[in-house]
Scaffold this motif. Structure first.
Motif, PDB file in Angstrom:
ATOM      1  N   ARG A  34     -14.957  -7.485  -5.659  1.00  0.00           N
ATOM      2  CA  ARG A  34     -15.910  -8.015  -6.646  1.00  0.00           C
ATOM      3  C   ARG A  34     -15.780  -7.299  -7.985  1.00  0.00           C
ATOM      4  NH1 ARG A  34     -22.068  -8.810  -4.866  1.00  0.00           N
ATOM      5  NH2 ARG A  34     -20.956 -10.296  -3.529  1.00  0.00           N
ATOM      6  N   ALA A  35     -15.639  -5.981  -7.959  1.00  0.00           N
ATOM      7  CA  ALA A  35     -15.526  -5.224  -9.212  1.00  0.00           C
ATOM      8  C   ALA A  35     -14.250  -5.587  -9.965  1.00  0.00           C
ATOM      9  CB  ALA A  35     -15.562  -3.725  -8.918  1.00  0.00           C
ATOM     10  N   TYR A  36     -13.159  -5.713  -9.240  1.00  0.00           N
ATOM     11  CA  TYR A  36     -11.881  -6.025  -9.879  1.00  0.00           C
ATOM     12  C   TYR A  36     -11.837  -7.453 -10.420  1.00  0.00           C
ATOM     13  CZ  TYR A  36      -9.154  -1.814  -8.905  1.00  0.00           C
ATOM     14  OH  TYR A  36      -8.644  -0.530  -8.918  1.00  0.00           O
ATOM     15  N   GLN A  37     -12.533  -8.363  -9.757  1.00  0.00           N
ATOM     16  CA  GLN A  37     -12.536  -9.763 -10.179  1.00  0.00           C
ATOM     17  C   GLN A  37     -13.093  -9.953 -11.585  1.00  0.00           C
ATOM     18  OE1 GLN A  37     -14.383 -11.485  -6.374  1.00  0.00           O
ATOM     19  NE2 GLN A  37     -13.475 -13.280  -7.367  1.00  0.00           N
ATOM     20  N   GLU A  38     -13.905  -9.032 -12.034  1.00  0.00           N
ATOM     21  CA  GLU A  38     -14.483  -9.153 -13.363  1.00  0.00           C
ATOM     22  C   GLU A  38     -13.440  -9.015 -14.457  1.00  0.00           C
ATOM     23  OE1 GLU A  38     -17.936  -6.825 -14.160  1.00  0.00           O
ATOM     24  OE2 GLU A  38     -18.643  -6.944 -12.076  1.00  0.00           O
ATOM     25  N   TYR A  39     -12.304  -8.376 -14.126  1.00  0.00           N
ATOM     26  CA  TYR A  39     -11.302  -8.075 -15.151  1.00  0.00           C
ATOM     27  C   TYR A  39      -9.912  -8.629 -14.846  1.00  0.00           C
ATOM     28  CZ  TYR A  39     -14.986  -4.670 -15.906  1.00  0.00           C
ATOM     29  OH  TYR A  39     -16.213  -4.070 -16.098  1.00  0.00           O
ATOM     30  N   PHE A  40      -9.625  -8.893 -13.574  1.00  0.00           N
ATOM     31  CA  PHE A  40      -8.263  -9.248 -13.182  1.00  0.00           C
ATOM     32  C   PHE A  40      -8.251 -10.397 -12.173  1.00  0.00           C
ATOM     33  CE2 PHE A  40      -8.386  -4.602 -13.870  1.00  0.00           C
ATOM     34  CZ  PHE A  40      -7.442  -4.484 -14.897  1.00  0.00           C
ATOM     35  N   ASN A  41      -7.084 -11.029 -12.072  1.00  0.00           N
ATOM     36  CA  ASN A  41      -6.795 -11.855 -10.908  1.00  0.00           C
ATOM     37  C   ASN A  41      -6.415 -10.909  -9.768  1.00  0.00           C
ATOM     38  OD1 ASN A  41      -7.099 -14.264 -12.397  1.00  0.00           O
ATOM     39  ND2 ASN A  41      -4.983 -14.124 -13.098  1.00  0.00           N
ATOM     40  N   VAL A  42      -6.852 -11.198  -8.557  1.00  0.00           N
ATOM     41  CA  VAL A  42      -6.666 -10.281  -7.437  1.00  0.00           C
ATOM     42  C   VAL A  42      -5.872 -10.955  -6.325  1.00  0.00           C
ATOM     43  CG1 VAL A  42      -7.857  -9.001  -5.609  1.00  0.00           C
ATOM     44  CG2 VAL A  42      -8.764  -8.975  -7.944  1.00  0.00           C
ATOM     45  N   LEU A  43      -4.917 -10.217  -5.778  1.00  0.00           N
ATOM     46  CA  LEU A  43      -4.136 -10.693  -4.637  1.00  0.00           C
ATOM     47  C   LEU A  43      -4.235  -9.665  -3.513  1.00  0.00           C
ATOM     48  CD1 LEU A  43      -2.077 -12.802  -3.503  1.00  0.00           C
ATOM     49  CD2 LEU A  43      -0.274 -11.315  -4.397  1.00  0.00           C
ATOM     50  N   LEU A  44      -4.782 -10.076  -2.376  1.00  0.00           N
ATOM     51  CA  LEU A  44      -4.877  -9.226  -1.188  1.00  0.00           C
ATOM     52  C   LEU A  44      -3.803  -9.655  -0.204  1.00  0.00           C
ATOM     53  CD1 LEU A  44      -8.736  -9.285  -0.551  1.00  0.00           C
ATOM     54  CD2 LEU A  44      -7.454  -7.562  -1.795  1.00  0.00           C
ATOM     55  N   VAL A  45      -3.052  -8.706   0.316  1.00  0.00           N
ATOM     56  CA  VAL A  45      -1.945  -9.006   1.219  1.00  0.00           C
ATOM     57  C   VAL A  45      -2.144  -8.274   2.539  1.00  0.00           C
ATOM     58  CG1 VAL A  45       0.549  -8.825   1.554  1.00  0.00           C
ATOM     59  CG2 VAL A  45      -0.361  -9.290  -0.727  1.00  0.00           C
ATOM     60  N   ASP A  46      -1.919  -8.990   3.640  1.00  0.00           N
ATOM     61  CA  ASP A  46      -1.843  -8.349   4.954  1.00  0.00           C
ATOM     62  C   ASP A  46      -0.363  -8.133   5.275  1.00  0.00           C
ATOM     63  OD1 ASP A  46      -4.552  -8.224   5.538  1.00  0.00           O
ATOM     64  OD2 ASP A  46      -4.603 -10.161   6.538  1.00  0.00           O
ATOM     65  N   LEU A  47       0.055  -6.897   5.433  1.00  0.00           N
ATOM     66  CA  LEU A  47       1.452  -6.595   5.725  1.00  0.00           C
ATOM     67  C   LEU A  47       1.849  -7.151   7.086  1.00  0.00           C
ATOM     68  CD1 LEU A  47       1.568  -2.891   4.465  1.00  0.00           C
ATOM     69  CD2 LEU A  47       2.269  -4.955   3.226  1.00  0.00           C
ATOM     70  N   ARG A  48       3.135  -7.296   7.314  1.00  0.00           N
ATOM     71  CA  ARG A  48       3.622  -7.910   8.553  1.00  0.00           C
ATOM     72  C   ARG A  48       3.044  -7.230   9.796  1.00  0.00           C
ATOM     73  NH1 ARG A  48       9.914  -7.395   9.312  1.00  0.00           N
ATOM     74  NH2 ARG A  48       9.959  -8.573   7.365  1.00  0.00           N
ATOM     75  N   GLY A  49       2.568  -8.074  10.711  1.00  0.00           N
ATOM     76  CA  GLY A  49       1.986  -7.575  11.948  1.00  0.00           C
ATOM     77  C   GLY A  49       0.552  -7.108  11.830  1.00  0.00           C
ATOM     78  N   HIS A  50      -0.005  -7.099  10.612  1.00  0.00           N
ATOM     79  CA  HIS A  50      -1.351  -6.578  10.386  1.00  0.00           C
ATOM     80  C   HIS A  50      -2.307  -7.703   9.990  1.00  0.00           C
ATOM     81  CE1 HIS A  50       1.072  -2.965  10.093  1.00  0.00           C
ATOM     82  NE2 HIS A  50      -0.009  -2.216  10.100  1.00  0.00           N
ATOM     83  N   GLY A  51      -3.585  -7.494  10.279  1.00  0.00           N
ATOM     84  CA  GLY A  51      -4.593  -8.465   9.851  1.00  0.00           C
ATOM     85  C   GLY A  51      -4.230  -9.870  10.288  1.00  0.00           C
ATOM     86  N   LYS A  52      -4.277 -10.802   9.338  1.00  0.00           N
ATOM     87  CA  LYS A  52      -3.965 -12.200   9.640  1.00  0.00           C
ATOM     88  C   LYS A  52      -2.476 -12.508   9.511  1.00  0.00           C
ATOM     89  CE  LYS A  52      -8.569 -13.942   8.591  1.00  0.00           C
ATOM     90  NZ  LYS A  52      -9.404 -14.898   7.812  1.00  0.00           N
ATOM     91  N   SER A  53      -1.668 -11.481   9.289  1.00  0.00           N
ATOM     92  CA  SER A  53      -0.209 -11.664   9.321  1.00  0.00           C
ATOM     93  C   SER A  53       0.343 -11.378  10.715  1.00  0.00           C
ATOM     94  CB  SER A  53       0.477 -10.747   8.295  1.00  0.00           C
ATOM     95  OG  SER A  53       0.160 -11.145   6.978  1.00  0.00           O
TER      96      SER A  53
END
Length: 272
Positions: A34-53
């Motif tokens: 939320r804090a970063y969205q005020e100033y930047f476009n944000v890209l969140l990545v799940d590395l291979r084998g992690h999270g939804k990857s």
């Protein structure tokens, strides 16, 4: 292709790409988005084998492929390519900081600047003992036991509990074969860190470390003393994962730094 999530402010804003550590997921950045969205476009990545990857690990090509920091870094670069992101600021935590360094080596023009939280720049005697224990017992002991041990050694204090719990919770979602493939990366860590220690990134870099990050703060202090494009901010009373333990302060420090490095954010943005 890695799983990723985008938060777009507008077409003219710089991108910030968040890279989590081994065993974690992009959920570790929930106090930053939320804090970063005020100033930047944000890209969140799940590395291979992690999270939804996780699904990637079931694909034959990925199952057979040996993981290296280069292959993991190229996964991230492929996501940027698909989304037509030519360059971005990168924010990483723990082992994610090594991946950012690797990306900067492969394609330096992609990295506008970097924020390294809980940066790993050298494995001291304690770290090497942990790695040795891991390799010795990885096939006979449940990997989550090893991960819990690592988490307790790296983040031992009561005020580190939230960070420690989050790392362990995410790690429980890893398949054993995936853990072993990632753990083999530790063979590459020391020679790679030795190379990085002797060569500063061409890109402006801010290291944000906790004063209680007893394993990784001392080598960062020593390293950046010889660097010209790197800065260090130490957050008092904080452990290895500053973005979780002191999110407001981490956000303020890191966003102010990235705004200074940004071509599309006015310098007086924060003041307004």
């Amino acid at each position: 292709m890695l799983h990723y999530k985008k938060f777009i402010k507008d077409n003219s804003s710089d991108w910030v790409v968040f890279i989590h550590g081994a065993g974690g997921s992009s959920s570790i950045w929930f106090k930053q988005v939320r804090a970063y969205q005020e100033y930047f476009n944000v890209l969140l990545v799940d590395l291979r084998g992690h999270g939804k990857s996780k699904e990637m690990s079931t694909m034959k090509a990925y199952y057979k492929e040996k993981y290296t920091f280069k292959t993991v870094s190229r996964d991230v670069l492929e996501v940027l390519k698909q989304n037509k992101i030519e360059s971005a600021h990168f924010v990483g935590v723990s082992l994610g900081t090594i991946i950012i360094r690797s990306i900067a080596e492969i394609k330096p023009e992609v990295v506008k600047s970097a924020v390294m939280c809980g940066a790993i720049t050298r494995l001291d005697v304690r770290s090497r003992i942990l790695v040795w224990l891991g390799h010795t017992f990885k096939k006979i002991v449940p990997f989550i036991w090893l991960y819990k041990l690592f988490a307790w050694v790296i983040m031992p204090k009561r005020n580190h509990q939230e960070s420690r719990s989050m790392f362990i919770s995410d790690a429980k979602n890893l398949a054993k074969k995936e853990f072993l493939k990632w753990f083999r990366l530790t063979y590459d860590v020391n020679p790679l860190l030795k190379y990085f220690k002797e060569k500063e990134m061409k890109n402006p870099t801010l290291y944000v470390m906790g004063s209680e990050d007893h394993m990784f703060l001392p080598p960062v202090k020593k390293m950046i003393g010889n660097f010209e494009r790197s800065e260090l901010k130490v957050i008092e009373g904080c452990g290895h994962v500053c973005n979780i333990e002191e999110p407001e302060l981490f956000n303020k420090i890191s966003i102010e730094y990235l705004i200074k490095q940004s071509s599309n954010v006015h310098q007086d943005t924060l003041a307004n």
